[in-house]
Design an enzyme around this catalytic site. Structure first.
Site, PDB file in Angstrom:
ATOM      1  N   GLU A  53      36.911  43.463  39.079  1.00 41.58           N
ATOM      2  CA  GLU A  53      36.754  42.836  40.405  1.00 41.58           C
ATOM      3  C   GLU A  53      35.681  41.840  40.208  1.00 41.58           C
ATOM      4  O   GLU A  53      34.685  41.965  39.567  1.00 41.58           O
ATOM      5  CB  GLU A  53      36.154  43.892  41.309  1.00 41.58           C
ATOM      6  CG  GLU A  53      37.117  44.846  41.830  1.00 41.58           C
ATOM      7  CD  GLU A  53      36.582  45.807  43.047  1.00 41.58           C
ATOM      8  OE1 GLU A  53      35.410  45.658  43.283  1.00 41.58           O
ATOM      9  OE2 GLU A  53      37.291  46.451  43.559  1.00 41.58           O
ATOM     10  N   ASP A  64      25.697  43.852  50.123  1.00 40.61           N
ATOM     11  CA  ASP A  64      25.444  44.046  48.962  1.00 40.61           C
ATOM     12  C   ASP A  64      23.931  44.462  48.893  1.00 40.61           C
ATOM     13  O   ASP A  64      22.978  43.784  49.698  1.00 40.61           O
ATOM     14  CB  ASP A  64      25.683  42.785  48.069  1.00 40.61           C
ATOM     15  CG  ASP A  64      26.922  42.407  48.047  1.00 40.61           C
ATOM     16  OD1 ASP A  64      27.711  43.311  47.886  1.00 40.61           O
ATOM     17  OD2 ASP A  64      27.433  41.044  48.097  1.00 40.61           O
TER      18      ASP A  64
END
Length: 285
Positions: A53, A64
């Site tokens: 990824e 995040d």
């Protein structure tokens, strides 16, 4: 081999080997540097990654945690955006036509490029799947169709808060695999409740008939093994990036890339060895 075929083939190889789960590392494209990204991807494959990824740096990464945010900031500071990420994937494909690459990021850079232009550019670069954190599945039928037409898998997130209706909706449009976020909050946060993950995966599999990967909160071999007993893939990002960050900080200015890559390969290999000890149910001895 087409892009979506690569994802299916990767999971098939895991199953045929009797392994319980695929290993999917997450890195931010352009971190620790654009020049290091492709060698880093190859190093992760050598360490045992089944898929990679690749995060597309974005200035407002709402999902995040601080580790991944710092990686994105370092990449952006070095001029890495969506077009550069696609160039890096194309560079990786020159020497690896087998390992699937999934882009993970946010809608804004795709909207700026244009959805159709992006789908075509992703296919041309050799991208296998795309996970857009802030595209809700009920609003992306057209984009998912563009990706599918280009042979790129639309991949979606599911969370502990996902309703059965949402799981069912995602099951209708997702391809490649789905990514179950095992914790509420941002990447790198919290601790895992494996029993809760197992219960949620059982519900997801009623409606989703492609592999289910699990990420968020997996920070060592033990937690990876616990998740591998239930999931089709283990996704590791924050701890991997943190490992590279620490190695780079301890290296000389002209050795930061090499130190980060070596540390990533060594650490991920320990995770792969741990996962190899977790066998798929009914696998041959």
């Amino acid at each position: 081999m087409t892009t979506t075929d690569r994802i299916a083939a990767a999971f098939a190889r895991v199953s045929e080997a009797g392994r319980a789960a695929a290993l999917i590392p997450y890195i931010a494209a352009g971190d620790p540097s654009p020049q290091a990204t492709v060698p880093l991807m190859h190093a992760l494959v050598r360490a045992g990654a089944d898929l990679v990824e690749l995060g597309v740096p974005f200035s407002d990464p709402m999902a995040d945690g601080p580790v991944v945010q710092r990686a994105a900031e370092r990449a952006i500071a070095q001029g890495v955006g969506l077009r550069r990420v696609l160039e890096l994937v194309a560079d990786f494909r020159r020497d690896d036509s087998v390992t699937p690459v999934v882009l993970m990021g946010y809608a804004n850079p795709i909207e700026r490029m244009g959805q159709r232009a992006f789908a075509q550019a992703a296919q041309a670069a050799g991208v296998d799947g795309v996970l857009v954190v802030d595209y809700p599945p009920e609003e992306v039928d057209e984009f998912a169709a563009m990706l599918a037409e280009a042979g790129v898998a639309p991949i979606f997130l599911l969370a502990p808060t996902s309703t059965e209706a949402r799981i069912e909706a995602i099951g209708r449009v997702a391809r490649g695999y789905v990514y179950y976020v095992s914790l509420k909050g941002v990447t790198g946060a919290g601790s895992l409740d494996t029993d809760d993950v197992a219960r949620k995966l059982a519900l997801i599999r009623r409606h989703v008939h492609i592999p289910v990967g699990v990420g968020f909160g997996i920070r060592d071999a033990a937690s990876a093994q616990r998740i591998a007993a239930h999931a089709d893939a283990v996704v590791i990002g924050s701890k991997l990036i943190e490992t590279m960050e620490q190695a780079g900080a301890q290296a000389g200015a002209d050795q930061k890339n090499e130190a980060a890559i070596a540390a990533a390969q060594q650490w991920l290999h320990t995770i792969r060895l741990a996962l190899d000890d977790v066998k798929r149910e009914n696998a041959p001895a």
